[in-house]
Design an enzyme around this catalytic site. Sequence first.
Site, PDB file in Angstrom:
ATOM      1  CD  GLU A   1      -2.440  -1.127   2.784  1.00 60.00           C
ATOM      2  OE1 GLU A   1      -3.288  -1.992   2.991  1.00 60.00           O
ATOM      3  OE2 GLU A   1      -2.121  -0.270   3.635  1.00 60.00           O
TER       4      GLU A   1
ATOM      5  CB  CYS B   1       1.955   7.219   3.777  1.00 63.49           C
ATOM      6  SG  CYS B   1       2.240   5.853   4.891  1.00 63.49           S
TER       7      CYS B   1
ATOM      8  CB  CYS C   1       6.242  -5.927   8.940  1.00 64.54           C
ATOM      9  SG  CYS C   1       7.396  -5.066  10.021  1.00 64.54           S
TER      10      CYS C   1
ATOM     11  CB  CYS D   1       3.736  -4.250  16.158  1.00 67.59           C
ATOM     12  SG  CYS D   1       5.374  -3.525  15.933  1.00 67.59           S
TER      13      CYS D   1
ATOM     14  CB  CYS E   1       0.896  -3.667  13.366  1.00 71.43           C
ATOM     15  SG  CYS E   1       1.190  -3.285  11.629  1.00 71.43           S
TER      16      CYS E   1
ATOM     17  CB  CYS F   1       0.180   0.607   8.300  1.00 73.51           C
ATOM     18  SG  CYS F   1       0.998  -0.743   9.022  1.00 73.51           S
TER      19      CYS F   1
HETATM   20  N1  SAH Z   1       7.353  -0.060  10.708  1.00 71.61           N
HETATM   21  C1  SAH Z   1       7.451   1.337  10.907  1.00 71.61           C
HETATM   22  C2  SAH Z   1       6.688   2.152   9.891  1.00 71.61           C
HETATM   23  C3  SAH Z   1       5.409   1.581   9.420  1.00 71.61           C
HETATM   24  S1  SAH Z   1       4.138   1.352  10.641  1.00 71.61           S
HETATM   25  C4  SAH Z   1       6.990   1.699  12.302  1.00 71.61           C
HETATM   26  O1  SAH Z   1       6.448   0.857  13.007  1.00 71.61           O
HETATM   27  O2  SAH Z   1       7.218   2.838  12.673  1.00 71.61           O
HETATM   28  C5  SAH Z   1       3.331   2.862  10.412  1.00 71.61           C
HETATM   29  C6  SAH Z   1       2.531   3.383  11.556  1.00 71.61           C
HETATM   30  O3  SAH Z   1       1.271   2.716  11.588  1.00 71.61           O
HETATM   31  C7  SAH Z   1       3.183   3.234  12.919  1.00 71.61           C
HETATM   32  O4  SAH Z   1       3.274   4.465  13.555  1.00 71.61           O
HETATM   33  C8  SAH Z   1       2.211   2.317  13.614  1.00 71.61           C
HETATM   34  O5  SAH Z   1       2.183   2.616  14.944  1.00 71.61           O
HETATM   35  C9  SAH Z   1       0.907   2.623  12.932  1.00 71.61           C
HETATM   36  N2  SAH Z   1      -0.098   1.584  13.142  1.00 71.61           N
HETATM   37  C10 SAH Z   1       0.022   0.251  12.975  1.00 71.61           C
HETATM   38  N3  SAH Z   1      -1.128  -0.386  13.322  1.00 71.61           N
HETATM   39  C11 SAH Z   1      -1.993   0.576  13.701  1.00 71.61           C
HETATM   40  C12 SAH Z   1      -3.351   0.562  14.159  1.00 71.61           C
HETATM   41  N4  SAH Z   1      -4.029  -0.576  14.283  1.00 71.61           N
HETATM   42  N5  SAH Z   1      -3.918   1.741  14.458  1.00 71.61           N
HETATM   43  C13 SAH Z   1      -3.249   2.914  14.323  1.00 71.61           C
HETATM   44  N6  SAH Z   1      -1.985   2.984  13.891  1.00 71.61           N
HETATM   45  C14 SAH Z   1      -1.350   1.836  13.587  1.00 71.61           C
HETATM   46 FE1  SF4 Z   2       6.031  -3.659  11.248  1.00 68.97          FE
HETATM   47 FE2  SF4 Z   2       3.545  -2.851  11.757  1.00 68.97          FE
HETATM   48 FE3  SF4 Z   2       5.318  -2.977  13.720  1.00 68.97          FE
HETATM   49 FE4  SF4 Z   2       5.586  -1.054  11.841  1.00 68.97          FE
HETATM   50  S1  SF4 Z   2       3.907  -1.255  13.298  1.00 68.97           S
HETATM   51  S2  SF4 Z   2       7.184  -2.403  12.674  1.00 68.97           S
HETATM   52  S3  SF4 Z   2       4.812  -2.203  10.052  1.00 68.97           S
HETATM   53  S4  SF4 Z   2       4.563  -4.727  12.530  1.00 68.97           S
END
Ligand code: SAH
Ligand code: SF4
Length: 362
Positions: A90, A116, A123, A127, A130, A347
């Site tokens: 994306e 973005c 990934c 997390c 995520c 994301c």
């Molecule tokens: N991997 C990198 C960049 C991509 S993630 C990182 O983690 O910084 C991009 C952003 O999406 C991060 O700030 C993450 O906290 C946010 N994100 C992921 N899942 C989310 C969710 N369910 N609700 C809101 N933000 C989310």
């Molecule tokens: Fe990877 Fe999602 Fe964690 Fe960013 S927030 S590091 S994309 S798993």
Amino acid sequence: MSELKPSLMDYTLKELESLISPKFRVKQIYGWLYHHYASVYEDMKNIPKALKEELDEKYLVNPLSIKNKEESTDGTIKYLLELQDGKTMEAVWLKMKDEQLDESGNICQEAKYTICVSTQVGCKVGCTFCLTAKGGFTRDLSAGEIVAQVVTLKKDNNHKHSRKINIVYMGMGEPLDNLTNLAKAIEIFKEDEGLSIGGKRQTVSTSGLSSKIDKLGEMDLGVHIAISLHAVDDELRSELIPMNKAHNIQSIMDAVKRFPIDTRKRVMFEYLVIKGKNDDIASAKKLVKLLADIKAKVNLIYFNPYPGTPYHRPSKASMLSFQEYLVKHGLLCTIRDSKGIDISAACGQLKEKVEVEGEGEA
Ligand code: SAH
Ligand code: SF4
């Protein structure tokens, strides 16, 4: 990755000059790629047919195609992009500021946009909040696949090459886990003959691979960093971001302090607020302490729920009181407005939706 055909967007101007002869054609080709957004060789009008055929055997022009697009009422457009091997990822077009009109209704300041971009399909970081993490890791994106996201979105929005744009590496994937290709993409974006997007217009968001923050700093590319902090103690942070066990909060803070930062700028700390987990004032207090000797700004993000997640979105009231506490104690703090909230904003969420709806990759 090796079986994939590279694209012209995988290379800096200098590299292309060593790959293509005659050399003077390279600047013309660069113009077609980054000023006219050529997608296929036929678009490149003043390049001889024989050279185009030769290049066509070795390189793609634009390695991406638009598979799906969702537009929000606030001007946010979320793209699902397909790669040559059928994998998808994306990129998001974000309207940051509306255009300004003067008294006679003419545009005196154009609207401001940020793109973005993704750096990986999936990934490895895992997390727990995520959606991207749930699908696991598929592969790194090449530099050209990162660059092509910006070209594709600018083209789709008729955004002239000369208009300024900001880039945030906040799409799918952990940018620092694909550092070589990331650094190459940053360089290609910066090329004067190309898109000419300076380092200060590019922000790398990381979940905190501290050793790689140092490496990025040593490269001295002039980019900003944003740290996805999300928690103020290692116990909760390790629950949210499992690799925190190897790269704990202190190691991240130390790396941030070593990072070459424009003295007029601040390091952004992203703090994903999850109801009942990290939205209490005790956490805000710890956050103030943690950032005391860093020129920081905090961006609070509402957790965006998706089916099956154990976490919940915080209330607006708790968000505001968290922010109020930080501001009162001298921290610059914004709340990320939920751009594109009606179109699966966070994301990984568009990809998931398309796959659930049965149009996704096999
Ligand atoms: N991997 C990198 C960049 C991509 S993630 C990182 O983690 O910084 C991009 C952003 O999406 C991060 O700030 C993450 O906290 C946010 N994100 C992921 N899942 C989310 C969710 N369910 N609700 C809101 N933000 C989310
Ligand atoms: Fe990877 Fe999602 Fe964690 Fe960013 S927030 S590091 S994309 S798993």
